[in-house]
Design an enzyme around this catalytic site. Sequence first.
Site, mmCIF file in Angstrom:
data_model
loop_
_atom_site.group_PDB
_atom_site.id
_atom_site.type_symbol
_atom_site.label_atom_id
_atom_site.label_comp_id
_atom_site.label_asym_id
_atom_site.label_seq_id
_atom_site.Cartn_x
_atom_site.Cartn_y
_atom_site.Cartn_z
ATOM 1 N N TYR A 1 -4.873 8.720 -6.139
ATOM 2 C CA TYR A 1 -3.918 7.693 -5.747
ATOM 3 C C TYR A 1 -4.300 7.118 -4.389
ATOM 4 C CZ TYR A 1 0.518 5.566 -4.304
ATOM 5 O OH TYR A 1 1.478 4.687 -3.857
ATOM 6 N N LYS B 1 -5.463 3.251 -2.989
ATOM 7 C CA LYS B 1 -4.833 2.551 -1.874
ATOM 8 C C LYS B 1 -5.823 2.309 -0.735
ATOM 9 C CE LYS B 1 -0.703 2.099 -3.614
ATOM 10 N NZ LYS B 1 -0.163 0.761 -3.952
ATOM 11 N N SER C 1 0.857 -1.181 0.000
ATOM 12 C CA SER C 1 0.000 0.000 0.000
ATOM 13 C C SER C 1 0.896 1.235 0.000
ATOM 14 C CB SER C 1 -0.944 -0.041 1.205
ATOM 15 O OG SER C 1 -1.805 1.089 1.211
#
Length: 290
Positions: free
Chosen positions: A154, A158, A140
């Site tokens: 982004y 994650k 991650s």
Amino acid sequence: MTENVKTPRVWFITGASSGLGLEFVNAALETGDRVVAVARNIEKINEMYREYPETLLPLKLDVTNRGAVFSTVATAIEHFGKLDIVINNAGNMVLGMIEEQSEEEARSQLETNFFGALWVCQAVMPHLREQSSGHIIQISSIGGLVSGPMAGVYSASKFALEGMSEALAQEAAHFGVKLTIAEPGGYWTNLYLKMRTSQPMDAYDPLRNELAQQNSEGSVDSDPRLAAEAILKLANSENPPLRLILGSVVYDIAIDSAKKRIDVWKQWEEVSRAAEKAIPAPEGYGEMEN
């Protein structure tokens, strides 16, 4: 006396051609383990193959292609006979304010960072279940713990990865399969060279300049070898954690963020608790139509 001989483990590592992925490959090979190294471009991995012809299997793969993921996993198992450690490391990042991100940029991050990892997990789980062992390690990010300007999409990818992984960890545990979410901070890899930026909007220039000033105060990034050493310790653990933070900066940010969340929850506790009061199910609720 018979000496205990270590049985080589088999690693399956995505995004293995550069950055952290390449460090993971090197670290595993140096311990005498076997590695299936997959990436879109395997030129650099092919060069390593000359040194490790018996223990390295380079395979070209785009993790966003679900069918290709399943066939690649099947090829890996056919070659080495099993999988022990699966590292979902493939990823990409497009910096940009939420309003600036194009559809293609947003989708590409979710397709690789979340769906790519999901397809790999779905492909390897039948084999790990059957052998009642294995360890899935999801790479991650600090962006999976906290988000901020220019990293929103982004972080969304994650956050999605971490949510899926929490559930999978509980499902997999029933079959003796372990899962850990690794949350690294900054490392000097080619991510910075490959990273793209959305088309900037003038309205965000003041915020962009403010962020640039904050980032110019000095490097906090590290040698990626340190991350690989941590992953080796994780892989060797008999009782690995659900989450492992990699880096002091990320660790401090995670603790501070958790404390702030708890503080806010407590401040609004009365409102939160007042929003729930169990009542009998409404008439007809849950009844199936004829």
